[in-house]
Motif scaffolding. Structure first.
Motif, PDB file in Angstrom:
ATOM      1  N   GLY A 174       0.828  -1.199   0.000  1.00 58.52           N
ATOM      2  CA  GLY A 174       0.000   0.000   0.000  1.00 58.52           C
ATOM      3  C   GLY A 174       0.860   1.247   0.000  1.00 58.52           C
ATOM      4  O   GLY A 174       1.993   1.239   0.481  1.00 58.52           O
ATOM      5  N   GLY A 175       0.327   2.310  -0.546  1.00 59.81           N
ATOM      6  CA  GLY A 175       1.043   3.575  -0.589  1.00 59.81           C
ATOM      7  C   GLY A 175       0.845   4.372   0.686  1.00 59.81           C
ATOM      8  O   GLY A 175       0.280   3.896   1.672  1.00 59.81           O
ATOM      9  N   VAL A 176       1.309   5.595   0.648  1.00 62.43           N
ATOM     10  CA  VAL A 176       1.256   6.496   1.799  1.00 62.43           C
ATOM     11  C   VAL A 176       0.651   7.812   1.354  1.00 62.43           C
ATOM     12  O   VAL A 176       0.933   8.305   0.257  1.00 62.43           O
ATOM     13  CB  VAL A 176       2.673   6.753   2.372  1.00 62.43           C
ATOM     14  CG1 VAL A 176       2.643   7.785   3.485  1.00 62.43           C
ATOM     15  CG2 VAL A 176       3.300   5.448   2.849  1.00 62.43           C
ATOM     16  N   THR A 177      -0.178   8.389   2.208  1.00 59.60           N
ATOM     17  CA  THR A 177      -0.634   9.761   2.017  1.00 59.60           C
ATOM     18  C   THR A 177      -0.239  10.533   3.268  1.00 59.60           C
ATOM     19  O   THR A 177      -0.274   9.988   4.378  1.00 59.60           O
ATOM     20  CB  THR A 177      -2.151   9.843   1.747  1.00 59.60           C
ATOM     21  OG1 THR A 177      -2.475  11.169   1.341  1.00 59.60           O
ATOM     22  CG2 THR A 177      -2.983   9.454   2.944  1.00 59.60           C
ATOM     23  N   GLY A 178       0.192  11.747   3.089  1.00 61.36           N
ATOM     24  CA  GLY A 178       0.618  12.521   4.246  1.00 61.36           C
ATOM     25  C   GLY A 178       0.567  14.003   3.988  1.00 61.36           C
ATOM     26  O   GLY A 178       0.538  14.461   2.840  1.00 61.36           O
ATOM     27  N   MET A 179       0.547  14.733   5.109  1.00 58.53           N
ATOM     28  CA  MET A 179       0.440  16.179   5.019  1.00 58.53           C
ATOM     29  C   MET A 179       1.158  16.849   6.173  1.00 58.53           C
ATOM     30  O   MET A 179       1.083  16.386   7.314  1.00 58.53           O
ATOM     31  CB  MET A 179      -1.023  16.584   5.033  1.00 58.53           C
ATOM     32  CG  MET A 179      -1.252  18.073   5.111  1.00 58.53           C
ATOM     33  SD  MET A 179      -3.008  18.449   5.067  1.00 58.53           S
ATOM     34  CE  MET A 179      -3.028  19.370   3.547  1.00 58.53           C
ATOM     35  N   LEU A 180       1.855  17.918   5.850  1.00 58.38           N
ATOM     36  CA  LEU A 180       2.398  18.812   6.868  1.00 58.38           C
ATOM     37  C   LEU A 180       1.538  20.066   6.874  1.00 58.38           C
ATOM     38  O   LEU A 180       1.276  20.648   5.820  1.00 58.38           O
ATOM     39  CB  LEU A 180       3.834  19.226   6.543  1.00 58.38           C
ATOM     40  CG  LEU A 180       4.910  18.164   6.521  1.00 58.38           C
ATOM     41  CD1 LEU A 180       6.258  18.819   6.203  1.00 58.38           C
ATOM     42  CD2 LEU A 180       4.975  17.412   7.828  1.00 58.38           C
ATOM     43  N   LEU A 181       1.101  20.464   8.044  1.00 54.54           N
ATOM     44  CA  LEU A 181       0.463  21.767   8.196  1.00 54.54           C
ATOM     45  C   LEU A 181       1.584  22.754   8.478  1.00 54.54           C
ATOM     46  O   LEU A 181       2.385  22.548   9.390  1.00 54.54           O
ATOM     47  CB  LEU A 181      -0.526  21.738   9.358  1.00 54.54           C
ATOM     48  CG  LEU A 181      -1.623  20.691   9.260  1.00 54.54           C
ATOM     49  CD1 LEU A 181      -2.460  20.688  10.526  1.00 54.54           C
ATOM     50  CD2 LEU A 181      -2.470  20.921   8.037  1.00 54.54           C
ATOM     51  N   LEU A 182       1.652  23.783   7.704  1.00 52.92           N
ATOM     52  CA  LEU A 182       2.704  24.787   7.838  1.00 52.92           C
ATOM     53  C   LEU A 182       2.104  26.097   8.327  1.00 52.92           C
ATOM     54  O   LEU A 182       0.947  26.406   7.985  1.00 52.92           O
ATOM     55  CB  LEU A 182       3.386  25.028   6.485  1.00 52.92           C
ATOM     56  CG  LEU A 182       3.958  23.804   5.775  1.00 52.92           C
ATOM     57  CD1 LEU A 182       4.409  24.177   4.371  1.00 52.92           C
ATOM     58  CD2 LEU A 182       5.108  23.214   6.589  1.00 52.92           C
ATOM     59  N   ALA A 183       2.852  26.858   9.078  1.00 58.16           N
ATOM     60  CA  ALA A 183       2.386  28.191   9.450  1.00 58.16           C
ATOM     61  C   ALA A 183       2.077  28.980   8.178  1.00 58.16           C
ATOM     62  O   ALA A 183       1.158  29.800   8.150  1.00 58.16           O
ATOM     63  CB  ALA A 183       3.450  28.906  10.284  1.00 58.16           C
ATOM     64  N   GLU A 184       2.797  28.665   7.102  1.00 56.58           N
ATOM     65  CA  GLU A 184       2.629  29.350   5.829  1.00 56.58           C
ATOM     66  C   GLU A 184       1.524  28.717   4.970  1.00 56.58           C
ATOM     67  O   GLU A 184       1.096  29.304   4.000  1.00 56.58           O
ATOM     68  CB  GLU A 184       3.954  29.330   5.053  1.00 56.58           C
ATOM     69  CG  GLU A 184       5.103  30.018   5.773  1.00 56.58           C
ATOM     70  CD  GLU A 184       5.794  29.137   6.831  1.00 56.58           C
ATOM     71  OE1 GLU A 184       6.673  29.662   7.532  1.00 56.58           O
ATOM     72  OE2 GLU A 184       5.460  27.931   6.964  1.00 56.58           O
ATOM     73  N   SER A 185       1.076  27.517   5.251  1.00 55.95           N
ATOM     74  CA  SER A 185      -0.059  26.806   4.657  1.00 55.95           C
ATOM     75  C   SER A 185       0.131  25.299   4.757  1.00 55.95           C
ATOM     76  O   SER A 185      -0.049  24.747   5.819  1.00 55.95           O
ATOM     77  CB  SER A 185      -0.379  27.229   3.229  1.00 55.95           C
ATOM     78  OG  SER A 185      -1.672  26.708   2.902  1.00 55.95           O
ATOM     79  N   HIS A 186       0.527  24.581   3.650  1.00 51.48           N
ATOM     80  CA  HIS A 186       0.610  23.121   3.740  1.00 51.48           C
ATOM     81  C   HIS A 186       1.524  22.512   2.682  1.00 51.48           C
ATOM     82  O   HIS A 186       1.849  23.139   1.677  1.00 51.48           O
ATOM     83  CB  HIS A 186      -0.786  22.494   3.602  1.00 51.48           C
ATOM     84  CG  HIS A 186      -1.342  22.564   2.221  1.00 51.48           C
ATOM     85  ND1 HIS A 186      -2.121  23.614   1.794  1.00 51.48           N
ATOM     86  CD2 HIS A 186      -1.234  21.720   1.163  1.00 51.48           C
ATOM     87  CE1 HIS A 186      -2.473  23.404   0.531  1.00 51.48           C
ATOM     88  NE2 HIS A 186      -1.939  22.268   0.120  1.00 51.48           N
ATOM     89  N   ALA A 187       1.886  21.257   2.936  1.00 53.77           N
ATOM     90  CA  ALA A 187       2.568  20.410   1.954  1.00 53.77           C
ATOM     91  C   ALA A 187       1.943  19.030   2.071  1.00 53.77           C
ATOM     92  O   ALA A 187       1.684  18.552   3.175  1.00 53.77           O
ATOM     93  CB  ALA A 187       4.058  20.349   2.226  1.00 53.77           C
TER      94      ALA A 187
END
Length: 130
Positions: A57-70
């Motif tokens: 299986g693959g991976v999904t992920g997110m960083l919440l940034l003070a500047e927005s997101h990745a």
């Protein structure tokens, strides 16, 4: 609220173990954000279960940034990754930071092909569209 939204579609990513390891992806993605001068304020990562035929299986992920997101999503079965980096430029121009982070992420996956897109968003003041 003006900002820069960068996306990339990667294929031919040779490091298949990286495409399924949410902990390594999280660590490397955080490092890329911090090296670019962006501020991580939260994150979420999920590894999908292996398919019945044994495909990982693959991976999904997110960083919440003070500047927005990745955000990123991997498809190990086709050696592909999608990337999304968006920064707001409210207090200053963070465009170079977004570009640096995207470049680091693309380099991390060493793709055979990378299709990049760039969108300037949210014009303010006299430049705003009615």
């Amino acid at each position: 609220m003006n900002g820069l939204h960068l996306t990339a579609d990667l294929s031919g990513c040779p490091l298949l173990t990286l495409l399924v390891d949410e902990h390594e992806l999280a660590s490397r993605t955080r490092a890329a954000a911090e090296a670019a001068g962006l501020s991580v304020v939260g994150e979420q990562w999920h590894r999908f279960p292996d398919a019945p035929d044994g495909q990982p299986g693959g991976v999904t992920g997110m960083l919440l940034l003070a500047e927005s997101h990745a955000a990123l999503h991997t498809w190990p079965e086709i050696a592909s990754v999608t990337l999304d980096v968006y920064v707001c430029n409210y207090g200053g121009d963070n465009s170079a930071k977004a570009e640096a982070m995207m470049a680091a992420l693309i380099e991390m996956f060493s793709p055979a092909q990378a299709r990049r897109q760039r969108l300037e968003r949210g014009l303010l003041g006299g430049d705003a569209v009615a």
